[in-house]
Scaffold this motif. Structure first.
Motif, PDB file in Angstrom:
ATOM      1  N   ASN A 192      -0.171  -8.735  -0.968  1.00 40.01           N
ATOM      2  CA  ASN A 192      -0.606  -7.832  -2.030  1.00 40.01           C
ATOM      3  C   ASN A 192       0.547  -7.689  -3.015  1.00 40.01           C
ATOM      4  O   ASN A 192       1.627  -7.206  -2.654  1.00 40.01           O
ATOM      5  CB  ASN A 192      -1.008  -6.475  -1.462  1.00 40.01           C
ATOM      6  CG  ASN A 192      -1.546  -5.543  -2.540  1.00 40.01           C
ATOM      7  OD1 ASN A 192      -0.791  -4.913  -3.266  1.00 40.01           O
ATOM      8  ND2 ASN A 192      -2.872  -5.456  -2.631  1.00 40.01           N
ATOM      9  N   ILE A 193       0.341  -8.134  -4.236  1.00 39.40           N
ATOM     10  CA  ILE A 193       1.428  -8.170  -5.217  1.00 39.40           C
ATOM     11  C   ILE A 193       1.931  -6.762  -5.528  1.00 39.40           C
ATOM     12  O   ILE A 193       3.138  -6.536  -5.659  1.00 39.40           O
ATOM     13  CB  ILE A 193       0.967  -8.891  -6.495  1.00 39.40           C
ATOM     14  CG1 ILE A 193       0.590 -10.346  -6.165  1.00 39.40           C
ATOM     15  CG2 ILE A 193       2.059  -8.864  -7.563  1.00 39.40           C
ATOM     16  CD1 ILE A 193       0.039 -11.123  -7.351  1.00 39.40           C
ATOM     17  N   ARG A 194       1.023  -5.816  -5.629  1.00 39.44           N
ATOM     18  CA  ARG A 194       1.430  -4.439  -5.931  1.00 39.44           C
ATOM     19  C   ARG A 194       2.339  -3.901  -4.835  1.00 39.44           C
ATOM     20  O   ARG A 194       3.378  -3.310  -5.109  1.00 39.44           O
ATOM     21  CB  ARG A 194       0.189  -3.563  -6.088  1.00 39.44           C
ATOM     22  CG  ARG A 194       0.447  -2.076  -6.174  1.00 39.44           C
ATOM     23  CD  ARG A 194       1.220  -1.724  -7.445  1.00 39.44           C
ATOM     24  NE  ARG A 194       0.392  -1.880  -8.624  1.00 39.44           N
ATOM     25  CZ  ARG A 194       0.866  -1.834  -9.864  1.00 39.44           C
ATOM     26  NH1 ARG A 194       2.168  -1.666 -10.056  1.00 39.44           N
ATOM     27  NH2 ARG A 194       0.062  -1.970 -10.896  1.00 39.44           N
ATOM     28  N   LYS A 195       1.965  -4.102  -3.565  1.00 37.22           N
ATOM     29  CA  LYS A 195       2.793  -3.610  -2.467  1.00 37.22           C
ATOM     30  C   LYS A 195       4.139  -4.333  -2.419  1.00 37.22           C
ATOM     31  O   LYS A 195       5.156  -3.756  -2.035  1.00 37.22           O
ATOM     32  CB  LYS A 195       2.060  -3.788  -1.138  1.00 37.22           C
ATOM     33  CG  LYS A 195       0.895  -2.828  -0.973  1.00 37.22           C
ATOM     34  CD  LYS A 195       0.253  -2.971   0.406  1.00 37.22           C
ATOM     35  CE  LYS A 195      -0.886  -1.959   0.579  1.00 37.22           C
ATOM     36  NZ  LYS A 195      -1.548  -2.098   1.895  1.00 37.22           N
ATOM     37  N   GLY A 196       4.127  -5.622  -2.813  1.00 38.49           N
ATOM     38  CA  GLY A 196       5.385  -6.365  -2.831  1.00 38.49           C
ATOM     39  C   GLY A 196       6.363  -5.863  -3.852  1.00 38.49           C
ATOM     40  O   GLY A 196       7.558  -6.141  -3.778  1.00 38.49           O
ATOM     41  N   MET A 197       5.889  -5.088  -4.812  1.00 37.60           N
ATOM     42  CA  MET A 197       6.743  -4.541  -5.863  1.00 37.60           C
ATOM     43  C   MET A 197       7.238  -3.134  -5.545  1.00 37.60           C
ATOM     44  O   MET A 197       8.111  -2.611  -6.242  1.00 37.60           O
ATOM     45  CB  MET A 197       5.972  -4.517  -7.193  1.00 37.60           C
ATOM     46  CG  MET A 197       5.505  -5.891  -7.658  1.00 37.60           C
ATOM     47  SD  MET A 197       4.342  -5.834  -9.047  1.00 37.60           S
ATOM     48  CE  MET A 197       5.370  -5.207 -10.348  1.00 37.60           C
ATOM     49  N   GLU A 198       6.715  -2.540  -4.478  1.00 36.52           N
ATOM     50  CA  GLU A 198       7.061  -1.149  -4.186  1.00 36.52           C
ATOM     51  C   GLU A 198       8.428  -1.040  -3.521  1.00 36.52           C
ATOM     52  O   GLU A 198       8.841  -1.909  -2.753  1.00 36.52           O
ATOM     53  CB  GLU A 198       5.999  -0.539  -3.266  1.00 36.52           C
ATOM     54  CG  GLU A 198       4.649  -0.375  -3.936  1.00 36.52           C
ATOM     55  CD  GLU A 198       3.600   0.145  -2.967  1.00 36.52           C
ATOM     56  OE1 GLU A 198       3.928   0.287  -1.761  1.00 36.52           O
ATOM     57  OE2 GLU A 198       2.456   0.404  -3.397  1.00 36.52           O
ATOM     58  N   ILE A 199       9.116   0.045  -3.832  1.00 35.63           N
ATOM     59  CA  ILE A 199      10.400   0.366  -3.196  1.00 35.63           C
ATOM     60  C   ILE A 199      10.154   1.508  -2.222  1.00 35.63           C
ATOM     61  O   ILE A 199       9.637   2.569  -2.608  1.00 35.63           O
ATOM     62  CB  ILE A 199      11.454   0.779  -4.238  1.00 35.63           C
ATOM     63  CG1 ILE A 199      11.730  -0.382  -5.211  1.00 35.63           C
ATOM     64  CG2 ILE A 199      12.737   1.217  -3.557  1.00 35.63           C
ATOM     65  CD1 ILE A 199      12.709  -0.042  -6.312  1.00 35.63           C
ATOM     66  N   PRO A 200      10.448   1.314  -0.931  1.00 36.08           N
ATOM     67  CA  PRO A 200      10.187   2.366   0.065  1.00 36.08           C
ATOM     68  C   PRO A 200      10.896   3.676  -0.296  1.00 36.08           C
ATOM     69  O   PRO A 200      11.983   3.665  -0.881  1.00 36.08           O
ATOM     70  CB  PRO A 200      10.738   1.773   1.359  1.00 36.08           C
ATOM     71  CG  PRO A 200      10.784   0.304   1.121  1.00 36.08           C
ATOM     72  CD  PRO A 200      11.056   0.127  -0.332  1.00 36.08           C
ATOM     73  N   GLU A 201      10.275   4.759   0.057  1.00 35.12           N
ATOM     74  CA  GLU A 201      10.870   6.068  -0.218  1.00 35.12           C
ATOM     75  C   GLU A 201      12.185   6.212   0.536  1.00 35.12           C
ATOM     76  O   GLU A 201      12.277   5.920   1.727  1.00 35.12           O
ATOM     77  CB  GLU A 201       9.898   7.182   0.205  1.00 35.12           C
ATOM     78  CG  GLU A 201      10.344   8.568  -0.211  1.00 35.12           C
ATOM     79  CD  GLU A 201       9.315   9.625   0.137  1.00 35.12           C
ATOM     80  OE1 GLU A 201       9.647  10.821   0.067  1.00 35.12           O
ATOM     81  OE2 GLU A 201       8.168   9.243   0.486  1.00 35.12           O
ATOM     82  N   TYR A 247      18.311  -1.751  -2.364  1.00 37.40           N
ATOM     83  CA  TYR A 247      17.086  -2.427  -1.933  1.00 37.40           C
ATOM     84  C   TYR A 247      16.425  -3.106  -3.135  1.00 37.40           C
ATOM     85  O   TYR A 247      16.206  -2.493  -4.175  1.00 37.40           O
ATOM     86  CB  TYR A 247      16.119  -1.424  -1.306  1.00 37.40           C
ATOM     87  CG  TYR A 247      14.803  -2.063  -0.902  1.00 37.40           C
ATOM     88  CD1 TYR A 247      14.699  -2.750   0.309  1.00 37.40           C
ATOM     89  CD2 TYR A 247      13.694  -1.980  -1.736  1.00 37.40           C
ATOM     90  CE1 TYR A 247      13.492  -3.335   0.677  1.00 37.40           C
ATOM     91  CE2 TYR A 247      12.486  -2.576  -1.367  1.00 37.40           C
ATOM     92  CZ  TYR A 247      12.392  -3.257  -0.162  1.00 37.40           C
ATOM     93  OH  TYR A 247      11.206  -3.841   0.199  1.00 37.40           O
ATOM     94  N   VAL A 248      16.139  -4.401  -2.962  1.00 37.87           N
ATOM     95  CA  VAL A 248      15.427  -5.155  -3.989  1.00 37.87           C
ATOM     96  C   VAL A 248      14.091  -5.581  -3.393  1.00 37.87           C
ATOM     97  O   VAL A 248      14.061  -6.287  -2.372  1.00 37.87           O
ATOM     98  CB  VAL A 248      16.225  -6.400  -4.432  1.00 37.87           C
ATOM     99  CG1 VAL A 248      15.420  -7.185  -5.471  1.00 37.87           C
ATOM    100  CG2 VAL A 248      17.576  -5.996  -4.994  1.00 37.87           C
ATOM    101  N   PRO A 249      12.966  -5.155  -3.938  1.00 44.50           N
ATOM    102  CA  PRO A 249      11.663  -5.509  -3.377  1.00 44.50           C
ATOM    103  C   PRO A 249      11.430  -7.015  -3.466  1.00 44.50           C
ATOM    104  O   PRO A 249      12.012  -7.699  -4.317  1.00 44.50           O
ATOM    105  CB  PRO A 249      10.672  -4.732  -4.237  1.00 44.50           C
ATOM    106  CG  PRO A 249      11.389  -4.502  -5.532  1.00 44.50           C
ATOM    107  CD  PRO A 249      12.837  -4.351  -5.179  1.00 44.50           C
ATOM    108  N   PRO A 250      10.576  -7.570  -2.579  1.00 47.85           N
ATOM    109  CA  PRO A 250      10.300  -9.013  -2.612  1.00 47.85           C
ATOM    110  C   PRO A 250       9.813  -9.490  -3.970  1.00 47.85           C
ATOM    111  O   PRO A 250      10.162 -10.573  -4.406  1.00 47.85           O
ATOM    112  CB  PRO A 250       9.211  -9.181  -1.536  1.00 47.85           C
ATOM    113  CG  PRO A 250       9.354  -7.995  -0.646  1.00 47.85           C
ATOM    114  CD  PRO A 250       9.844  -6.877  -1.513  1.00 47.85           C
ATOM    115  N   ILE A 251       8.982  -8.658  -4.630  1.00 44.74           N
ATOM    116  CA  ILE A 251       8.502  -9.008  -5.969  1.00 44.74           C
ATOM    117  C   ILE A 251       9.091  -7.990  -6.943  1.00 44.74           C
ATOM    118  O   ILE A 251       8.746  -6.805  -6.911  1.00 44.74           O
ATOM    119  CB  ILE A 251       6.959  -8.975  -6.020  1.00 44.74           C
ATOM    120  CG1 ILE A 251       6.378  -9.981  -5.019  1.00 44.74           C
ATOM    121  CG2 ILE A 251       6.457  -9.276  -7.424  1.00 44.74           C
ATOM    122  CD1 ILE A 251       4.859  -9.945  -4.922  1.00 44.74           C
TER     123      ILE A 251
END
Length: 692
Positions: A192-201, A247-251
Motif C-alpha cells: 500500500n503506497i500510502r502506508k509506505g509513506m507513513e512515519i510511525p508515531e 526514520y525514513v519511510p520506505p516510500i
C-alpha cells in the motif's frame, strides 16, 4: 601434522561456502534485475563523469554480464570446478572491489553500492567490511585450491558449467522481457503506497540545518536561522545538510503533479476507492512503442468501466507530445520523479493496477493484461484480484528448474564415482585380476581379408557358403569378412550379420568431393558394412599411406559408425634390427592414440609381421605372444589397464588351420586377420574352429 592439515581443510571449505553462497546470492539478485543493476552502474558513471560517453546498451550488457559472472563463479566454487582458475578470478575480483568500496566508504558519492541489488541494503562501511572478509577468504582459497573436494567429477563438470550459464542468461533475459521474479522494492505487489509513506508515531525525525549565504557591502557571510541578519543583507544562496539521521519511510519521494506543475494529485490518486491504472515511463524518449495498441485498448477499457488512468513520466512536454503523435495516446500525463518511476517498475513503459492505493498488478509492456471492450469488469477477472504467486512458489520454481537438476546430477555422479571406486578396488585385488585374466572376456575374432581376389559372383558364392555353415554350426568367436568394395552391397543383402560381420578393406581419407575412384567411409557404411581395415602393410607400402593419412581415415570411419581393424607391424629389416617394439608403438601413436577412450573402444588392433607374410618365414607362437603383450602394455600406458584388457588384438601373419590352435592359446592373442586362407570356406572354417 595431520590435525593441522584437517583444521586447514575445514577452514578452507568454510571459506569456500561463505564466498560461494555470497557470490551466488549477489549474482542472482543482479541477474534477475538487470535494469536495476544498469541504474546503479549509471550512478557510478555519473560520479566519474563518464555517463555521457557510455551508451545504455553497453551498460545493460555489462549489468547482465556482471550478474552472470558473479553467479557462475559462485556455483563453480561451490562445486569445486576448475579450482585454480576460479580462485584466481575470485581473488582478482575482490582485489578490485575492496579498494573501490573503501573509496565509497570514505567519499560517500553513492549511498548504496548495490552489491546485493535491492534485496539487502548495506551502508558503504558495511560493504567495505564485508569485502575485507571475502578478500581474506579468497586469499586462503587461492593458496589452497586443492583442499576443496569436488562435488562433480571432472568428466561431468561441463554439464554444470553450461547449464549454469544457460540458466542465468535465460533468467536475465526473461526478467528483461517481462519483470524480475522477485520484487524487493517498496512498490511490490501487495504494497500500500500510502502506508509506505507513513512515519510511525514517535519515530525519530531526521535533523537538518540550513545555512544562508548573504552579502553586504561586497562582503559575503554564512548565517543560520538563529543569527539571521536584518534586511540590509542581500540573499545569495542557501544549502541544507542533514545533521542527524532519523526514520525514513520506505516510500518518501512519491508525488504526482500535473505537467504544468500547478496541482499535486498524489492524495487523490492514493485515496481513490476502487481500481486505478497507472502507466509508468521514466522517459518516453527511450520507451518502447511496440505494444502501444494494447495500452490504448486498456485505456479504452478503463474509460468504458470508469477506472481512472494515469500516465506518469519525467519526460519533457516535447517527448510527451512525440509519444502522443506516434501512438495516438489520449490519456492524461502527469509528472513524477525519474528515480521514483525507475523504482516503481522495471519496464519502460510498464503498467500498474492499484486498488484502494494498494498495488495488485504489475506488467511489463511485453506482457500486458488482455483487457479490451469485450472484457468484463475487473472484479470479475483474474486481474482484479491479488495474485496467488507467493515468494515460496517462486523459490520452489527455482529449486525445480535449477537446484534440483544439479542435486540429481551430483547424486548420480557420486554414485557413478563410488561404483568406479569399487571397480578399482576389485582390480587391485590380485585374485580378482588372476580370475579375470583366466576368464578373459575380450571378444575373440577371426577376420578374413579377401584383398583383390574373386569376382562378384565367386565372392557371393563364398559368402553364402560361410553364412550357411556358420548359421548351422554357431562359432565360438566373432567372424568378419572384409571384401572388395564391389562385393559389399550385394553380400550385405543376404548375410546374417549376427553371425558374420561385414567389412571393407579400405576407405578414403576425405569425407566427399572430387576424388575420382575413392570410396568414402559414409559410402562404406551405406552398403551395410560394420567394419573397415585401415593401415594394412600393403596400403602403407604400395600406396604410401602415412600416419597422418591413416589418422584422417580412422576419424572418418568412426564418425560414420564403422569399427576399425587397424593394422600395425614391422618389416624384416626392422625385426632383425630389434626395432619391432619401437615401430608398432610409433604406428599406434601416429594414427590412433589421438582418440578418446570412448573412441578407442571401437578399434581392433591387428598385428601383422610383414616379414612373415609371403616370405617363407613364420613367427612362432611365442614371438607373436611377446609382441601382442607389448602392444597391450602400451595401450594400458595410454588408456589404462581396463581399456587394454578389453582391446581385441589379432594376429595377421600366415595364420592357418594348422598353427591357429597354438597361436590362439596364447593369452594376448585374440584371433587372426586371415589373408589367403580366407578365400576357401574349408580353410577359413578350420581356423575359426581353432577356438573350439
Amino acid at each position: 601434522m595431520v590435525s593441522r592439515k584437517i583444521t586447514i581443510g575445514i577452514l578452507v571449505n568454510l571459506c569456500r561456502f561463505v564466498v560461494a553462497l555470497t557470490f551466488i546470492f549477489s549474482g542472482y539478485v543482479k541477474a534477475i534485475d538487470p535494469l536495476g543493476t544498469l541504474y546503479k552502474l549509471q550512478d557510478y558513471l555519473e560520479v566519474v563523469h563518464l555517463s555521457a560517453y557510455v551508451s545504455d546498451y553497453i551498460t545493460l550488457a555489462v549489468s547482465v554480464l556482471l550478474g552472470g559472472i558473479e553467479f557462475c563463479l559462485g556455483v563453480l566454487l561451490l562445486f569445486a570446478i576448475r579450482r585454480r582458475l576460479v580462485t584466481r578470478l575470485l581473488l582478482f575480483f575482490m582485489a578490485v572491489m575492496t579498494p573501490l568500496t573503501l573509496w565509497l566508504a570514505l567519499d560517500n558519492p553513492i549511498e548504496d553500492c548495490g552489491c546485493f541489488g535491492d534485496a539487502v541494503k548495506l551502508t558503504n562501511w558495511e560493504t567495505f567490511g564485508k569485502n575485507v572478509v571475502l578478500l581474506a577468504a579468497t586469499v586462503l582459497l587461492f593458496m589452497r585450491p586443492l583442499a576443496m573436494p569436488r562435488f562433480i567429477s571432472r568428466s561431468n563438470q561441463w554439464i554444470v558449467v553450461n547449464y549454469t550459464m544457460l540458466f542465468i542468461l535465460v533468467s536475465s533475459s526473461m526478467s528483461l522481457y517481462t519483470l524480475p521474479p522477485f520484487d524487493f522494492r517498496p512498490y511490490h505487489i501487495g504494497a500500500n503506497i500510502r502506508k509506505g509513506m507513513e512515519i510511525p508515531e514517535g519515530a525519530k525525525q531526521p535533523q537538518f540545518e540550513t545555512t544562508f549565504i548573504l552579502e553586504k557591502d561586497g562582503q559575503r557571510r554564512e548565517f543560520t536561522l538563529d543569527d539571521y541578519p536584518d534586511s540590509t543583507w542581500t540573499f545569495i544562496d542557501s544549502k541544507t545538510v542533514q545533521t542527524e539521521a532519523g526514520y525514513v519511510p520506505p516510500i518518501h519521494d512519491f508525488s504526482i503533479q500535473t505537467t504544468d506543475g500547478s496541482e499535486d494529485i498524489t492524495d487523490s490518486v492514493l485515496n481513490h476507492k476502487g481500481y486505478s491504472f497507472v502507466l509508468v515511463s521514466p522517459h518516453f524518449e527511450t520507451a518502447s512503442d511496440a505494444n502501444f495498441g494494447e495500452i490504448d485498448a486498456i485505456y479504452e477499457y478503463s474509460l468504458d468501466h470508469g477506472y481512472p488512468f494515469y500516465a506518469l513520466t519525467a519526460s519533457t512536454d516535447e517527448a510527451i507530445n512525440h509519444w502522443r503523435d506516434i501512438t495516438g495516446a489520449e490519456y492524461n500525463f502527469f509528472l513524477t520523479d525519474e528515480t521514483t518511476l525507475k523504482t516503481v517498475i522495471r519496464s519502460n513503459p510498464g503498467l500498474l493496477l492499484l486498488k484502494d492505493g494498494t498495488v495488485i498488478g504489475k506488467w511489463s509492456h511485453n506482457d500486458l493484461p488482455g483487457l479490451d471492450y469485450k472484457s468484463p469488469r475487473l472484479e470479475d477477472t483474474e486481474y482484479g484480484r491479488m495474485p496467488e504467486h507467493s515468494v515460496t512458489s517462486k523459490i520452489s520454481q527455482i529449486l525445480l528448474w535449477y537446484i534440483l537438476p544439479l542435486m540429481l546430477l551430483t547424486f548420480a555422479d557420486r554414485t557413478w564415482k563410488f561404483s568406479q571406486w569399487i571397480r578399482k578396488k576389485e582390480h587391485s585385488n590380485r585374485i580378482y585380476k588372476l580370475l579375470k585374466r583366466k576368464k578373459n572376456m575380450r571378444k575373440k575374432i577371426v577376420a578374413g581379408n579377401w584383398k583383390m581376389n574373386m569376382n562378384l559372383q565367386d565372392g557371393i558364392a563364398l559368402a553364402k557358403e560361410l553364412n550357411e555353415t556358420l548359421t548351422n554350426e554357431k562359432p565360438n568367436c566373432g567372424v568378419i569378412i572384409c571384401t572388395p568394395f564391389i562385393h559389399l552391397a550385394s553380400i550385405a543383402q543376404f548375410l546374417n550379420q549376427d553371425v558374420i560381420g561385414l567389412g571393407a578393406e579400405n576407405c578414403a581419407d576425405k569425407e566427399k568431393g572430387a576424388y575420382t575412384g575413392e570410396v568414402s567411409a559414409e559410402m562404406v557404411k551405406s552398403t551395410g558394412a560394420q567394419y573397415v581395415i585401415l593401415g594394412h602393410s600393403e596400403r602403407r607400402g604400395y600406396y604410401a599411406e602415412t600416419p597422418e593419412i591413416l589418422k584422417e581415415k580412422v576419424l572418418l570411419a568412426l564418425k560414420n559408425g564403422l569399427k576399425v581393424i587397424f593394422c600395425i607391424g614391422e618389416s624384416l629389416e626392422e625385426r632383425e634390427a630389434g626395432k619391432q617394439n619401437e615401430v608398432v608403438k610409433a604406428e599406434l601413436e601416429g594414427s590412433v592414440f589421438n582418440l578418446t577412450e570412448e573412441e578407442f573402444k571401437n578399434i581392433i588392433i591387428a598385428y601383422e609381421p610383414i616379414w612373415a607374410i609371403g616370405t617363407g618365414k613364420t613367427a612362432t607362437a611365442d614371438q607373436a605372444e611377446e609382441i601382442h603383450a607389448y602392444i597391450r602394455s602400451i595401450i594400458a600406458e595410454k588408456y589404462g589397464q581396463a581399456v587394454a584388457d578389453d582391446t581385441t588384438i589379432l594376429y595377421g601373419g600366415s595364420c592357418k588351420a594348422s598353427n591357429a590352435p597354438e597361436l590362439f592359446a596364447k593369452p594376448d592373442i585374440d584371433g587372426g586377420l586371415i589373408g589367403g586362407a580366407s578365400l576357401k570356406a574349408a580353410d577359413f572354417m578350420g581356423i575359426i574352429n581353432a577356438w573350439k
